[in-house]
Scaffold this active site. Structure first.
Site, PDB file in Angstrom:
ATOM      1  N   ASP A 147      -2.736   4.729  -8.469  1.00 25.54           N
ATOM      2  CA  ASP A 147      -1.418   4.110  -8.304  1.00 25.54           C
ATOM      3  C   ASP A 147      -1.335   2.739  -8.959  1.00 25.54           C
ATOM      4  OD1 ASP A 147      -3.136   2.902  -6.506  1.00 25.54           O
ATOM      5  OD2 ASP A 147      -2.152   3.679  -4.724  1.00 25.54           O
ATOM      6  N   ASN A 191      -1.679   3.312   8.070  1.00 20.67           N
ATOM      7  CA  ASN A 191      -0.675   4.313   8.455  1.00 20.67           C
ATOM      8  C   ASN A 191      -1.052   5.722   7.969  1.00 20.67           C
ATOM      9  OD1 ASN A 191      -0.252   4.143   5.729  1.00 20.67           O
ATOM     10  ND2 ASN A 191       1.888   3.486   5.827  1.00 20.67           N
ATOM     11  N   HIS A 247      -1.825   6.566   4.848  1.00 23.62           N
ATOM     12  CA  HIS A 247      -1.449   6.898   3.465  1.00 23.62           C
ATOM     13  C   HIS A 247      -2.685   7.086   2.583  1.00 23.62           C
ATOM     14  CE1 HIS A 247      -0.971   2.443   1.907  1.00 23.62           C
ATOM     15  NE2 HIS A 247      -2.212   2.838   1.835  1.00 23.62           N
ATOM     16  N   GLU A 267       3.113   7.477   1.365  1.00 23.66           N
ATOM     17  CA  GLU A 267       3.375   6.962   2.696  1.00 23.66           C
ATOM     18  C   GLU A 267       3.737   8.102   3.651  1.00 23.66           C
ATOM     19  OE1 GLU A 267       2.442   4.065   2.956  1.00 23.66           O
ATOM     20  OE2 GLU A 267       3.593   2.552   1.873  1.00 23.66           O
TER      21      GLU A 267
HETATM   22  P1  PGA Z   1      -7.868  -1.047   1.518  1.00 21.51           P
HETATM   23  O1  PGA Z   1      -6.579  -0.163   1.276  1.00 21.51           O
HETATM   24  O2  PGA Z   1      -9.006  -0.350   0.860  1.00 21.51           O
HETATM   25  O3  PGA Z   1      -7.551  -2.363   0.865  1.00 21.51           O
HETATM   26  O4  PGA Z   1      -8.036  -1.163   2.997  1.00 21.51           O
HETATM   27  C1  PGA Z   1      -6.662   1.221   1.378  1.00 21.51           C
HETATM   28  C2  PGA Z   1      -5.296   1.831   1.192  1.00 21.51           C
HETATM   29  O5  PGA Z   1      -4.293   1.195   1.549  1.00 21.51           O
HETATM   30  O6  PGA Z   1      -5.234   2.968   0.708  1.00 21.51           O
END
Ligand code: PGA
Length: 241
Positions: free
Chosen positions: A67, A136, A138, A143
């Site tokens: 992404d 959450n 995702h 999302e």
């Molecule tokens: P993080 O994010 O590795 O910075 O905790 C993971 C994500 O949001 O997919």
């Protein structure tokens, strides 16, 4: 789903690097799906260490990132392009022609998303996909919603994601949109490796592993993948028993 719980982030990262090294060594043209965020950083450090030790080469590797934010200049300090250059690509022998990171500034985002999917297919599909997980649930920037997404597409970020990531945007506003590979694009990978560490991820991990398969926890779909492995530290795994 295969679930491994590690005593510390270093051991976890070393195991993740083993999985990636194996794919890189055993394929003539390995295709890696890569992630940004805090979760993969130690794994990238470990891969760089192995490259510096002469154990691993990225010469024949092709990568696809999950992404990118929409509307940030490519070289912005918070772009995922910058993240990948700083945390991996600047330090290994990868040919940048083989690096693919979604363009968050495409003039025609829909046409661009299709092109990105075509590129993944033309490369032969993703051999191994690295994932973090949002608080959450995702994966990528897919999302929680009412249906699993398919291919690469533009998403509006949720408040939870904005809250989790705005810590990086100290002197600018965090973008509200992003382009992400879809749940379908992720599930098409031959192998999936999800890393989660810290207590803040425990609930999302619990729902991913023990909850029903539902787009309100996008990572729960990994229950249906034939080769998905979750690498957790004790805090992230704390609700599983
Ligand atoms: P993080 O994010 O590795 O910075 O905790 C993971 C994500 O949001 O997919």
């Amino acid at each position: 789903m295969d679930i491994r719980v590690f005593d510390g982030k270093k051991k976890l990262a070393s195991f993740a690097a083993d999985l990636f090294s194996e794919v890189i060594k055993n394929n003539a043209r390995p295709v890696l799906g890569l992630a940004t965020g805090a979760s993969p950083i130690d794994t990238y450090k470990e891969l760089i260490k192995r490259f510096n030790a002469g154990e691993l080469s990225f010469k024949n590797v092709t990568t696809f990132n999950l992404d990118e934010y929409c509307g940030l200049p490519k070289n912005d300090k918070n772009s995922y392009y910058t993240f990948m250059m700083e945390n991996l690509f600047d330090h290994v022998d990868i040919d940048l022609k083989n690096v693919n990171i979604p363009d968050g500034n495409a003039e025609d985002p829909e046409a661009y998303a299709k092109e990105y999917e075509e590129k993944i297919k033309a490369a032969g599909g993703i051999d191994i996909q690295l994932l973090g997980i949002g608080v959450n649930g995702h994966i990528g920037f897919n999302e929680p919603t009412d249906r699993f997404s398919e291919g690469t597409h533009v998403v509006k970020l949720t408040d939870s994601t904005i809250e989790a990531n705005s810590r990086y945007f100290t002197d600018s506003e965090m973008p509200r949109y992003a382009v992400t590979m879809g749940v379908g694009s992720i599930m098409a990978a031959k192998k999936i490796v999800l890393i989660a560490t810290g207590r803040a991820k425990a609930q999302a991990v619990f729902e991913t592993v023990k909850g029903e398969v539902t787009p309100s926890c996008p990572a729960s779909i990994l229950q249906t993948h034939k080769d998905a492995i979750l690498l957790l530290d004790k805090a992230a795994a704390s609700l599983l028993k």
